[in-house]
Enzyme design. Structure first.
Site: not given
Length: 281
Positions: A147-149, A160
């Site tokens: 998420y939120c790459p 991550k």
């Protein structure tokens, strides 16, 4: 790579610990605090600062998230799961905050002299140094499926555990990182996965929203095989500042005035972004 110490080479560092989740009522106040500090630091009224902050059961959304085709249903789902929602004023997409996630902000001056990339790299270097005794495998590149790459995702062996955003206010800079210190990173990713599934319902949407693959994310504790807590990381941060006189003064004077103004802006931003829905948090 930019050495973080280059930005804190003055007489002292301002260190503000807002990591007690009860100190600020919501993440809106944290973003307003960083804005107020950025104004103060950028004008030379304050030394460069580090601010720690923690908010429990909060999903921080990006502006594009508020444009999901079925955003009302997606936000209602998060509320049903017990999460507050806040639309951030910096870049990025949805992220999970809870008591196992430590946020750290570098508040720096001279916005015209510091390239955006330089601010990001300073934070990357700092985190690599902070955990050097545990691992030398922290890398910065986009983790597809997280998420939120972004280009400055922090990972170990492709998993991550942290992400960085940046906001520039007048002559000040707030470089903000969320560190998933403890808990289950994949479980957090499943929450965001459910949010996008509910918000898109198979449609494309107006933005290239990420397809979440929960196994791309873990906490730092999971990745290094050492039981770390947020308090452990806070101690590491303080230990990293032993060469600097520390000023622990909280917001005061004009900073409080700017904080209130920025808080009102955050409230209005959230009302506008989420339409008739009343933002929790």
């Amino acid at each position: 790579m930019s050495d973080w110490k280059n930005f804190f080479n003055k007489s002292h560092i301002r260190y503000i610990d807002d990591s007690d989740p009860t100190q600020l009522s919501s993440a809106m106040e944290s973003f307003a605090s960083d804005d107020a500090l950025a104004i103060s630091v950028g004008s030379g009224q304050s030394a460069p600062a580090m601010r720690l902050w923690v908010h429990d059961k909060t999903i921080v959304l990006g502006i594009p998230d508020a444009k999901l085709p079925y955003v009302d249903d997606a936000v209602k789902l998060l509320h049903t799961l017990g999460y507050n929602t806040v639309v951030r004023n910096s870049g990025g997409l949805a992220v999970v905050l809870d008591t196992g996630v430590l946020n750290l902000s570098f508040i720096l001056p001279d916005v015209k002299k510091v390239a955006i990339r330089t601010g990001y790299e300073a934070m990357v270097h700092y985190v690599q140094e902070l955990f050097r005794d545990l691992t030398d495998r922290i890398e910065a590149f986009e983790i597809v499926g997280s998420y939120c790459p972004g280009d400055y995702d922090l990972s170990i062996d492709g998993k991550k555990f942290a992400g960085i955003s940046q906001r520039r206010v007048k002559n000040g800079i707030a470089v903000q990182i969320y560190l998933c210190v403890e808990g289950d990173g994949a479980w957090r990713a499943k929450v965001i996965q459910a949010f996008y599934e509910q918000g898109l319902r198979g449609e494309a949407g107006v933005f290239n929203y990420p397809t979440i693959e929960p196994n791309t994310m873990q906490s730092l504790s999971q990745l290094v095989g050492v039981k770390l807590s947020v308090n452990d990381v806070k101690k590491r941060i303080l230990d990293s500042l032993t060469d600097y006189p520390i000023d622990t003064a909280r917001l005061h004077g004009q900073e409080l005035v700017d904080f209130e103004k920025r808080k009102i802006q955050m409230i209005e931003r959230n009302k506008k972004a989420l339409g008739l829905m009343t933002p929790k948090g």
